[in-house]
Motif scaffolding. Structure first.
Motif, PDB file in Angstrom:
ATOM      1  N   VAL A   1      -0.991  12.108  -6.267  1.00 45.53           N
ATOM      2  CA  VAL A   1      -0.782  11.365  -5.223  1.00 45.53           C
ATOM      3  C   VAL A   1      -1.849  11.248  -4.110  1.00 45.53           C
ATOM      4  O   VAL A   1      -1.889  10.296  -3.279  1.00 45.53           O
ATOM      5  N   LEU A   2      -2.407  12.252  -3.804  1.00 47.22           N
ATOM      6  CA  LEU A   2      -3.712  12.268  -2.695  1.00 47.22           C
ATOM      7  C   LEU A   2      -4.657  11.492  -3.164  1.00 47.22           C
ATOM      8  O   LEU A   2      -5.218  10.382  -2.437  1.00 47.22           O
ATOM      9  N   LYS A   3      -4.904  11.403  -4.509  1.00 45.60           N
ATOM     10  CA  LYS A   3      -5.966  10.273  -5.014  1.00 45.60           C
ATOM     11  C   LYS A   3      -5.485   8.869  -4.883  1.00 45.60           C
ATOM     12  O   LYS A   3      -6.222   8.048  -4.234  1.00 45.60           O
ATOM     13  N   GLN A   4      -4.128   8.556  -5.049  1.00 40.63           N
ATOM     14  CA  GLN A   4      -3.720   7.445  -4.803  1.00 40.63           C
ATOM     15  C   GLN A   4      -3.583   6.886  -3.270  1.00 40.63           C
ATOM     16  O   GLN A   4      -3.859   5.637  -2.925  1.00 40.63           O
ATOM     17  N   LEU A   5      -3.308   8.014  -2.357  1.00 40.23           N
ATOM     18  CA  LEU A   5      -3.236   7.756  -1.184  1.00 40.23           C
ATOM     19  C   LEU A   5      -4.728   7.200  -0.446  1.00 40.23           C
ATOM     20  O   LEU A   5      -4.637   6.650   0.585  1.00 40.23           O
ATOM     21  N   GLU A   6      -5.537   7.725  -1.037  1.00 45.35           N
ATOM     22  CA  GLU A   6      -7.065   7.331  -0.799  1.00 45.35           C
ATOM     23  C   GLU A   6      -7.543   6.052  -1.453  1.00 45.35           C
ATOM     24  O   GLU A   6      -8.334   5.543  -0.790  1.00 45.35           O
ATOM     25  N   SER A   7      -6.604   5.655  -2.088  1.00 45.13           N
ATOM     26  CA  SER A   7      -7.206   4.041  -2.673  1.00 45.13           C
ATOM     27  C   SER A   7      -7.155   3.018  -1.738  1.00 45.13           C
ATOM     28  O   SER A   7      -6.061   2.962  -1.048  1.00 45.13           O
ATOM     29  N   ALA A   8      -7.894   1.827  -1.772  1.00 45.76           N
ATOM     30  CA  ALA A   8      -7.891   0.718  -1.035  1.00 45.76           C
ATOM     31  C   ALA A   8      -6.564  -0.028  -1.247  1.00 45.76           C
ATOM     32  O   ALA A   8      -5.694  -0.602  -0.373  1.00 45.76           O
ATOM     33  N   ALA A   9      -6.026   0.064  -2.366  1.00 41.72           N
ATOM     34  CA  ALA A   9      -4.732  -0.996  -2.731  1.00 41.72           C
ATOM     35  C   ALA A   9      -3.653  -0.177  -2.012  1.00 41.72           C
ATOM     36  O   ALA A   9      -2.730  -0.888  -1.493  1.00 41.72           O
ATOM     37  N   MET A  10      -3.419   1.132  -1.963  1.00 38.37           N
ATOM     38  CA  MET A  10      -2.393   1.809  -1.484  1.00 38.37           C
ATOM     39  C   MET A  10      -2.446   1.872   0.132  1.00 38.37           C
ATOM     40  O   MET A  10      -1.422   1.621   0.847  1.00 38.37           O
ATOM     41  N   LYS A  11      -3.604   1.690   0.622  1.00 40.28           N
ATOM     42  CA  LYS A  11      -3.964   1.363   2.190  1.00 40.28           C
ATOM     43  C   LYS A  11      -3.444  -0.081   2.488  1.00 40.28           C
ATOM     44  O   LYS A  11      -2.951  -0.291   3.628  1.00 40.28           O
ATOM     45  N   ALA A  12      -3.697  -0.940   1.456  1.00 40.93           N
ATOM     46  CA  ALA A  12      -3.377  -2.417   1.967  1.00 40.93           C
ATOM     47  C   ALA A  12      -1.826  -2.408   1.830  1.00 40.93           C
ATOM     48  O   ALA A  12      -1.147  -3.270   2.453  1.00 40.93           O
ATOM     49  N   TYR A  13      -1.209  -1.592   0.803  1.00 39.47           N
ATOM     50  CA  TYR A  13       0.117  -1.767   0.603  1.00 39.47           C
ATOM     51  C   TYR A  13       1.002  -1.314   1.982  1.00 39.47           C
ATOM     52  O   TYR A  13       1.983  -1.763   2.316  1.00 39.47           O
ATOM     53  N   TYR A  14       0.226  -0.246   2.729  1.00 45.09           N
ATOM     54  CA  TYR A  14       1.039   0.319   3.780  1.00 45.09           C
ATOM     55  C   TYR A  14       0.791  -0.494   5.135  1.00 45.09           C
ATOM     56  O   TYR A  14       1.625  -0.551   5.937  1.00 45.09           O
ATOM     57  N   PHE A  15      -0.607  -0.759   5.338  1.00 46.93           N
ATOM     58  CA  PHE A  15      -0.984  -0.995   6.382  1.00 46.93           C
ATOM     59  C   PHE A  15      -1.148  -2.979   6.629  1.00 46.93           C
ATOM     60  O   PHE A  15      -1.346  -3.397   7.686  1.00 46.93           O
ATOM     61  N   LYS A  16      -1.176  -3.519   5.474  1.00 48.50           N
ATOM     62  CA  LYS A  16      -1.324  -4.844   5.509  1.00 48.50           C
ATOM     63  C   LYS A  16       0.016  -5.561   5.220  1.00 48.50           C
ATOM     64  O   LYS A  16       0.364  -6.188   3.984  1.00 48.50           O
ATOM     65  N   SER A  17       0.952  -5.543   6.104  1.00 41.55           N
ATOM     66  CA  SER A  17       2.251  -6.011   5.930  1.00 41.55           C
ATOM     67  C   SER A  17       2.481  -7.599   5.583  1.00 41.55           C
ATOM     68  O   SER A  17       3.254  -8.031   5.075  1.00 41.55           O
ATOM     69  N   ASP A  18       1.636  -8.375   6.199  1.00 41.64           N
ATOM     70  CA  ASP A  18       1.541  -9.685   6.190  1.00 41.64           C
ATOM     71  C   ASP A  18       0.885 -10.200   4.832  1.00 41.64           C
ATOM     72  O   ASP A  18       0.575 -11.509   4.700  1.00 41.64           O
ATOM     73  N   HIS A  19       0.290  -9.453   4.231  1.00 41.11           N
ATOM     74  CA  HIS A  19      -0.424  -9.860   2.991  1.00 41.11           C
ATOM     75  C   HIS A  19       0.543 -10.334   1.993  1.00 41.11           C
ATOM     76  O   HIS A  19       1.640  -9.628   1.797  1.00 41.11           O
ATOM     77  N   PRO A  20       0.183 -11.574   1.319  1.00 44.01           N
ATOM     78  CA  PRO A  20       1.184 -12.249   0.441  1.00 44.01           C
ATOM     79  C   PRO A  20       1.643 -11.452  -0.664  1.00 44.01           C
ATOM     80  O   PRO A  20       2.750 -11.526  -1.405  1.00 44.01           O
ATOM     81  N   THR A  21       0.729 -10.666  -1.228  1.00 44.90           N
ATOM     82  CA  THR A  21       1.137  -9.722  -2.437  1.00 44.90           C
ATOM     83  C   THR A  21       1.683  -8.465  -2.127  1.00 44.90           C
ATOM     84  O   THR A  21       1.650  -7.528  -2.950  1.00 44.90           O
ATOM     85  N   SER A  22       1.874  -8.181  -0.941  1.00 43.39           N
ATOM     86  CA  SER A  22       1.996  -6.657  -0.438  1.00 43.39           C
ATOM     87  C   SER A  22       3.734  -6.381  -0.590  1.00 43.39           C
ATOM     88  O   SER A  22       4.484  -7.294  -0.163  1.00 43.39           O
ATOM     89  N   ALA A  23       4.134  -5.614  -1.631  1.00 36.88           N
ATOM     90  CA  ALA A  23       5.424  -5.364  -1.736  1.00 36.88           C
ATOM     91  C   ALA A  23       6.073  -4.784  -0.641  1.00 36.88           C
ATOM     92  O   ALA A  23       7.342  -5.114  -0.349  1.00 36.88           O
ATOM     93  N   GLY A  24       5.314  -4.009   0.237  1.00 35.42           N
ATOM     94  CA  GLY A  24       6.002  -3.688   1.410  1.00 35.42           C
ATOM     95  C   GLY A  24       6.348  -4.775   2.518  1.00 35.42           C
ATOM     96  O   GLY A  24       7.108  -4.264   3.226  1.00 35.42           O
ATOM     97  N   SER A  25       5.768  -6.053   2.337  1.00 30.95           N
ATOM     98  CA  SER A  25       6.155  -6.991   3.337  1.00 30.95           C
ATOM     99  C   SER A  25       7.289  -7.452   3.101  1.00 30.95           C
ATOM    100  O   SER A  25       8.233  -7.738   3.730  1.00 30.95           O
ATOM    101  N   SER A  26       8.066  -7.205   2.105  1.00 21.28           N
ATOM    102  CA  SER A  26       9.515  -7.454   1.754  1.00 21.28           C
ATOM    103  C   SER A  26      10.348  -6.451   1.942  1.00 21.28           C
ATOM    104  O   SER A  26      11.536  -6.343   1.995  1.00 21.28           O
ATOM    105  N   ASN A  27      10.070  -5.072   2.068  1.00 22.48           N
ATOM    106  CA  ASN A  27      10.786  -4.026   2.262  1.00 22.48           C
ATOM    107  C   ASN A  27      10.196  -2.914   3.036  1.00 22.48           C
ATOM    108  O   ASN A  27       9.176  -2.319   2.734  1.00 22.48           O
ATOM    109  N   LEU A  28      10.391  -3.055   4.491  1.00 23.76           N
ATOM    110  CA  LEU A  28       9.603  -2.383   5.458  1.00 23.76           C
ATOM    111  C   LEU A  28       9.823  -0.782   5.156  1.00 23.76           C
ATOM    112  O   LEU A  28       8.881  -0.018   5.666  1.00 23.76           O
ATOM    113  N   LYS A  29      10.845  -0.323   4.720  1.00 27.70           N
ATOM    114  CA  LYS A  29      11.033   1.141   4.889  1.00 27.70           C
ATOM    115  C   LYS A  29       9.959   1.614   3.752  1.00 27.70           C
ATOM    116  O   LYS A  29       9.717   2.922   3.952  1.00 27.70           O
TER     117      LYS A  29
END
Length: 674
Positions: free
Chosen positions: A440-468
């Motif tokens: 999980v630490l390795k995954q948290l350091e990845s660019a994809a995971m950072k985009a998932y958390y911090f780029k909420s307006d990204h069209p492919t970000s699953a986090g944009s559809s579920n903020l929690k």
């Protein structure tokens, strides 16, 4: 006498010919008579009109050879009298018509007697004349065998039915118009006579048993505002500027009168006059502008706009609630900062906790608490110690991050929990916990995971559809440290894991004596008839999930779990966790969080505890039974409405606040006691 006898014989002889002819006709020559009848029918039809004579002559010329042959042969078979009888009984209705026999040989009720009325005069008949004419028409007794023609009487009846239908349709249309106008007039009059409205309490979602007119004034004002907006739009569209301006003025007055009122008792006394004025303007607007289709279209457009606004507000509310759940209140931030300053002012020898020899003693009762909230951690420890029968046998292992380690350490140095043992560690000092060992630490350091958390307006970000799923706790290793308990506490046999949003209300030492039957985890199950089962958390469309887990398996809760660390090591629970966490690098097995991988890791390795040990829902459900709360050993504020937030439900807050030391100078200075 001889003459008379001769006369009788002649009558008898002439009368006997007809039955004999009929019998011969029916039994032998019926097929021939079909064609004969048609020919005779064609010859007798010449008595009607000139056009019918022409048609009859053309029919005679078109007879085929069979009909001609039949006509030639029939004369030699029958006498003239027999042919006349046949002819007389086939005129008007075709050959061998049953109606012809009924008409000439049966009772008088079957005989057709009517006057010839020109078709053009039928429409001018009165209802009485038409009814009189209808009474003289024949009634068919057997519809399957009667052959009907368009007689004047039938035309009269048809015309009468048409008149009745048209009259009925006109009456219905007129009645609908009258009802619509009456409803509109009643609504306007009701707005003018609002003085008689009954005041009371209003709630859209409850059944109003107290009064049928409860808070009718507030609802009336809202209805008037809606209609005023409709007519303002229509008036503007039709260049009725004066009326639109007048409606706008009344609209502002009504909005000012309504304000934030939710019941009639909240309204200003001047609201009644404004309702009357609005009712008069609406009446004028209706007379000038009312158009059913136009008004309906405007209302539909307003409804669609309101629906879009509701969806937007729901999304905004979700975002704000998630944001509020993530943030730390000013009071807790103040407490943390002050304690941190005090901690670093201490000399190193004063930072040590007493009774350090108990930290690795497996004969004591050990608790694991991972938190970055100093106030929440203090409530968990304080409530557990206050309800413990032998506090001196309890050891609390607290782990925090480097930002809050000093504050938590300083709090318990200043407020030691009686004879219990406190042990505080910093997760960032666990050198063995790194990205090469922990997936999980390795995954948290990845660019994809950072985009998932911090780029909420990204069209492919699953986090944009579920903020929690973008909650910062998923970025903290504190949240995943629960899967490394044997590594953190290698010399312990059992440990009780607690979340920092719980309150202990009873002595928990009985959990150490629970027989887990060879399982690793002891937890309270959370599934009902269809809730909180595996299919709620895991993606069963994935073959790895579908092949290894039962979608109807019962879920359980984190927050209070007794773990057998010996069995943990035997079954390599941490290795199982690593396996599934590595497979979920692209989040195809489950979304973020620790409960889904916990369900998978401890699948068929969890022993269900009695529900009274752990009652959940105080952070999201307003319907938790009070008796269950009071009888529970541990209550859990799982959800966004944490007890230290303003979002917290007031009726549950006292269970948590009573374990805060409100007389503590740091609590008072940071205004946490308010």
């Amino acid at each position: 006498m001889a003459n008379k006898k001769g006369m009788h014989r002649n009558r008898g002889g002439s009368g006997s010919k007809f039955p004999i002819a009929i019998v011969i006709f029916v039994s032998i020559f019926a097929p021939l008579m079909f064609f004969v009848g048609r020919g005779i029918y064609a010859t007798t039809a010449t008595t009607s009109t000139d056009q019918e004579n022409i048609a009859a002559s053309s029919i005679k010329q078109e007879l085929d050879w069979r009909e001609k042959l039949a006509l030639q042969n029939v004369k030699s078979l029958f006498t003239r009298e027999v042919i006349d009888v046949i002819k007389a009984n086939t005129n008007g209705f075709g050959p061998l018509s049953l109606e012809s026999f009924r008409k000439n040989n049966l009772s008088a009720s079957w005989k057709f007697v009517s006057q010839e009325i020109p078709v053009g005069k039928i429409s001018s008949l009165t209802e009485a004349e038409a009814a009189k004419l209808v009474q003289g028409t024949p009634k068919a007794k057997d519809a399957d065998h009667v052959q009907f023609v368009d007689t004047p009487a039938k035309l009269a009846r048809r015309q009468l039915r048409e008149k009745k239908r048209e009259k009925r349709a006109a009456d219905l249309v007129k009645q609908d118009d009258e009802v619509t106008v009456k409803l509109e007039n009643d609504a306007i009059e009701r707005s003018k006579s609002v003085d008689s409205a009954v005041l009371g309490k209003y709630n859209l979602w409850r059944k109003e048993n107290e009064n049928d007119n409860s808070d009718s004034t507030v609802r009336l004002i809202r209805d008037q505002i809606i209609m005023a907006r409709v007519y303002v739009s229509i008036a503007t569209m039709k260049n009725q500027t004066d009326l639109a301006r007048e409606l706008q003025n009344r609209l502002k007055e009504s909005q000012h009168a309504l304000r934030d009122a939710s019941s009639d008792s909240d309204l200003n006394p001047s609201a009644a006059e404004k309702i009357k004025a609005m009712g008069q303007v609406l009446s004028k607007a209706r007379d000038k502008l009312y158009d059913c289709k136009l008004v309906t279209g405007k209302l539909r457009a307003m409804l669609q706009t309101a629906d879009e606004q509701v969806r937007s507000l729901k999304k905004q509310s979700t975002f704000l609630s998630q944001l509020a759940a993530k943030t730390i209140p000013n009071g807790i931030h103040c407490l943390s900062m002050r304690l941190t300053i005090e901690y670093y002012l201490l000399s190193p020898e004063k930072r040590e906790f007493p009774r350090s020899e108990n930290v690795e003693n497996p004969k004591l009762y050990h608790y694991a608490l991972f938190s970055d909230n100093v106030l929440a951690a203090s409530v968990v420890v304080n409530s557990a110690i206050m309800n413990a029968k032998e506090p001196e046998k309890h050891v609390f292992h607290l782990v925090s991050d480097k930002l809050n380690f000093a504050a938590i350490s300083m709090w318990f140095l200043l407020n030691p929990p009686g004879k219990a043992t406190i042990h505080v560690e910093n997760v960032d000092e666990f050198k063995w916990l790194n990205s090469s060992y922990c997936p999980v630490l390795k995954q948290l350091e990845s660019a994809a995971m950072k985009a998932y958390y911090f780029k909420s307006d990204h069209p492919t970000s699953a986090g944009s559809s579920n903020l929690k799923y973008r909650n910062p706790k998923y970025l903290s290793m504190l949240n995943h440290l629960r899967f490394y308990l044997p590594q953190v506490y290698p010399k312990l046999d059992k440990i009780l894991f607690l979340d920092d949003d719980i309150v202990v209300q009873k002595d928990l030492t009985g959990l150490w004596s629970v027989d887990l039957n060879g399982n690793v985890n002891g937890a309270v199950e959370t599934c009902g008839e269809s809730f909180h089962r595996f299919d709620k958390y895991l993606n069963f469309s994935n073959p790895h999930i579908a092949r290894n887990f039962d979608p109807n398996a019962c879920g359980w809760a984190y927050g209070m779990n007794i773990f057998d660390l010996k069995e943990w090591k035997k079954k390599d629970i941490t290795g199982i966790y690593h396996k599934w966490q590595t497979m979920n690098e692209d989040r195809v097995l489950w979304k973020l969080g620790t409960l889904p991988p916990g369900l998978m890791t401890f699948y068929k390795l969890t022993h269900p505890l009695d529900k009274s040990w752990h009652v959940l829902g105080l952070g999201y459900s307003p319907t938790v039974d009070k008796k269950e709360i009071e009888n529970a050993a541990v209550i859990h504020y799982n959800g966004n409405m944490k007890p230290w937030l303003e979002l917290a439900m007031a009726k549950y807050r006292s269970y948590w606040t009573k374990y805060i030391k409100i007389d503590n100078p740091y609590i008072l200075s940071c205004k946490l006691s308010e």
